[in-house]
Enzyme design. Structure first.
Site, PDB file in Angstrom:
ATOM      1  N   PRO A 146       0.824  -1.208   0.000  1.00  0.00           N
ATOM      2  CA  PRO A 146       0.000   0.000   0.000  1.00  0.00           C
ATOM      3  C   PRO A 146       0.862   1.263   0.000  1.00  0.00           C
ATOM      4  O   PRO A 146       1.795   1.401   0.789  1.00  0.00           O
ATOM      5  CB  PRO A 146      -0.798  -0.124   1.304  1.00  0.00           C
ATOM      6  CG  PRO A 146      -0.843  -1.585   1.587  1.00  0.00           C
ATOM      7  CD  PRO A 146       0.479  -2.104   1.106  1.00  0.00           C
ATOM      8  N   GLU A 147       0.550   2.168  -0.936  1.00  0.00           N
ATOM      9  CA  GLU A 147       1.228   3.452  -1.012  1.00  0.00           C
ATOM     10  C   GLU A 147       0.213   4.542  -0.696  1.00  0.00           C
ATOM     11  O   GLU A 147      -0.925   4.260  -0.325  1.00  0.00           O
ATOM     12  CB  GLU A 147       1.857   3.632  -2.394  1.00  0.00           C
ATOM     13  CG  GLU A 147       2.871   2.543  -2.731  1.00  0.00           C
ATOM     14  CD  GLU A 147       3.620   2.800  -4.038  1.00  0.00           C
ATOM     15  OE1 GLU A 147       3.898   3.973  -4.360  1.00  0.00           O
ATOM     16  OE2 GLU A 147       3.934   1.817  -4.740  1.00  0.00           O
TER      17      GLU A 147
ATOM     18  N   LYS B 230       2.139   7.109   4.441  1.00  0.00           N
ATOM     19  CA  LYS B 230       1.535   5.778   4.469  1.00  0.00           C
ATOM     20  C   LYS B 230       0.904   5.453   5.826  1.00  0.00           C
ATOM     21  O   LYS B 230       0.491   4.316   6.067  1.00  0.00           O
ATOM     22  CB  LYS B 230       2.593   4.718   4.136  1.00  0.00           C
ATOM     23  CG  LYS B 230       3.239   4.894   2.764  1.00  0.00           C
ATOM     24  CD  LYS B 230       4.304   3.840   2.527  1.00  0.00           C
ATOM     25  CE  LYS B 230       5.028   4.044   1.207  1.00  0.00           C
ATOM     26  NZ  LYS B 230       6.044   3.011   0.947  1.00  0.00           N
TER      27      LYS B 230
ATOM     28  N   HIS C 169      -7.260 -13.536   7.644  1.00  0.00           N
ATOM     29  CA  HIS C 169      -6.247 -12.532   7.978  1.00  0.00           C
ATOM     30  C   HIS C 169      -6.829 -11.290   8.626  1.00  0.00           C
ATOM     31  O   HIS C 169      -6.145 -10.264   8.704  1.00  0.00           O
ATOM     32  CB  HIS C 169      -5.460 -12.157   6.721  1.00  0.00           C
ATOM     33  CG  HIS C 169      -4.842 -13.338   6.040  1.00  0.00           C
ATOM     34  ND1 HIS C 169      -3.979 -14.199   6.702  1.00  0.00           N
ATOM     35  CD2 HIS C 169      -4.967 -13.819   4.768  1.00  0.00           C
ATOM     36  CE1 HIS C 169      -3.588 -15.153   5.860  1.00  0.00           C
ATOM     37  NE2 HIS C 169      -4.171 -14.946   4.694  1.00  0.00           N
TER      38      HIS C 169
ATOM     39  N   ARG D  65       0.707 -10.584   6.031  1.00  0.00           N
ATOM     40  CA  ARG D  65       2.093 -10.789   6.446  1.00  0.00           C
ATOM     41  C   ARG D  65       2.460 -10.133   7.770  1.00  0.00           C
ATOM     42  O   ARG D  65       3.506 -10.445   8.351  1.00  0.00           O
ATOM     43  CB  ARG D  65       3.034 -10.283   5.342  1.00  0.00           C
ATOM     44  CG  ARG D  65       2.897 -11.078   4.044  1.00  0.00           C
ATOM     45  CD  ARG D  65       3.863 -10.624   2.992  1.00  0.00           C
ATOM     46  NE  ARG D  65       5.258 -10.826   3.394  1.00  0.00           N
ATOM     47  CZ  ARG D  65       6.307 -10.434   2.669  1.00  0.00           C
ATOM     48  NH1 ARG D  65       6.113  -9.801   1.516  1.00  0.00           N
ATOM     49  NH2 ARG D  65       7.527 -10.663   3.099  1.00  0.00           N
TER      50      ARG D  65
ATOM     51  N   ARG E 266      15.415  -2.288  -4.793  1.00  0.00           N
ATOM     52  CA  ARG E 266      14.028  -2.322  -5.244  1.00  0.00           C
ATOM     53  C   ARG E 266      13.955  -2.664  -6.729  1.00  0.00           C
ATOM     54  O   ARG E 266      14.697  -2.099  -7.533  1.00  0.00           O
ATOM     55  CB  ARG E 266      13.356  -0.962  -5.021  1.00  0.00           C
ATOM     56  CG  ARG E 266      13.229  -0.548  -3.560  1.00  0.00           C
ATOM     57  CD  ARG E 266      12.765   0.902  -3.485  1.00  0.00           C
ATOM     58  NE  ARG E 266      12.626   1.359  -2.121  1.00  0.00           N
ATOM     59  CZ  ARG E 266      11.479   1.372  -1.442  1.00  0.00           C
ATOM     60  NH1 ARG E 266      10.380   0.932  -2.028  1.00  0.00           N
ATOM     61  NH2 ARG E 266      11.424   1.815  -0.206  1.00  0.00           N
TER      62      ARG E 266
END
Length: 262
Positions: free
Chosen positions: A2-3, A59, A92, A111, A249
């Site tokens: 997520p950005e 974020k 989750h 995660r 990256r």
């Protein structure tokens, strides 16, 4: 991951689902996503309060209550979804907030790389966000240009450094640099004034479109729409896209549209 646009979308979920509603119950299904607060303390601090106007910085999402603030970071796989208390939790769903009796706000994360914090007051919020740069949607051009001119690192590395500019991640940085015609390996401090201004303008335009979409959209006219193709080609010139790594990256760029830098 997520950005900024995704987290702005989560802010809107929180606003539409829970703003003004009493937090009836906090159900911590996995305390592994809690940081610096126990499940019991989180319940005691929030149950009976109302969520007020939420905020986003980069974020990070700030869920205010008029007292303690719930602070959320979504890591690689986090989401915020609105459901009904009678809906069965998904595998989750880590923390559930039943609000107003008929809605349930769910922090969902596969995660668990980040999670939830509790800030007792404004000074705690400041402490949690210490080291974050200005928000990429709010930064003015002068501040943006000054940040670039004073950092000698590669421009993609600088753009994704949250202490320099909060909110940009891998997808956004590649998209913005492609639109601005700048290679991700160019040194930020070597960009000309015209290049810095062009980069700022494309960042603003890209963010506005992405926030409207609620994500970095994989449109055919965007670099993002082609980066995962088996043999990706540039949607502007049709040449083959290159894949490389910048500061660890995965990076996608067009050798024809993005000029050779320093």
């Amino acid at each position: 991951m997520p950005e900024l646009p995704d987290v702005e979308g989560f802010r809107k979920v929180l606003e539409s689902c829970a703003k003004g509603r009493v937090i009836r119950r906090v159900d911590v299904r996995d305390a592994g996503v809690l940081h610096g607060v126990s499940a019991r303390r989180l319940r005691d601090a929030l149950e009976g309060r109302r969520f007020t106007e939420p905020e986003r910085h980069g974020k990070w999402l700030l869920a205010h209550t008029g007292g303690p603030t719930l602070v959320l970071h979504f890591g690689m796989t986090g989401q915020l979804v609105c459901g009904h208390p009678d809906d069965a939790p998904e595998a989750h769903d880590r923390v559930l907030f039943t609000v107003g009796g008929d809605r349930q706000l769910r922090y969902r994360d596969q995660r668990k790389l980040q999670g939830l914090w509790l800030a007792d007051d404004d000074s705690d919020v400041v402490r949690l966000l210490d080291g974050q740069g200005p928000d990429a949607m709010a930064v003015d051009r002068a501040e943006f240009e000054d940040a670039l001119s004073t950092h000698r690192g590669r421009v993609k590395t600088v753009l994704t450094d949250q202490s320099v500019l909060a909110g940009l991640g891998n997808l956004l940085a590649d998209e913005i640099l492609w639109r601005a015609g700048l290679r991700p390996t160019d040194r930020a401090s070597d960009l000309t004034e015209a290049e810095r201004r062009r980069l700022y303008a494309h960042m603003r335009r890209t963010l506005r479109s992405a926030v409207t979409a609620g994500c970095v959209p994989p449109r055919d006219s965007w670099l993002t729409g082609h980066r995962d193709d088996p043999d990706p080609t540039c949607p502007r010139c049709g040449d083959s896209l290159r894949r490389s790594r910048v500061a660890g990256r995965g990076t996608v760029w067009c050798p024809r549209c993005q000029k050779d830098g320093s």
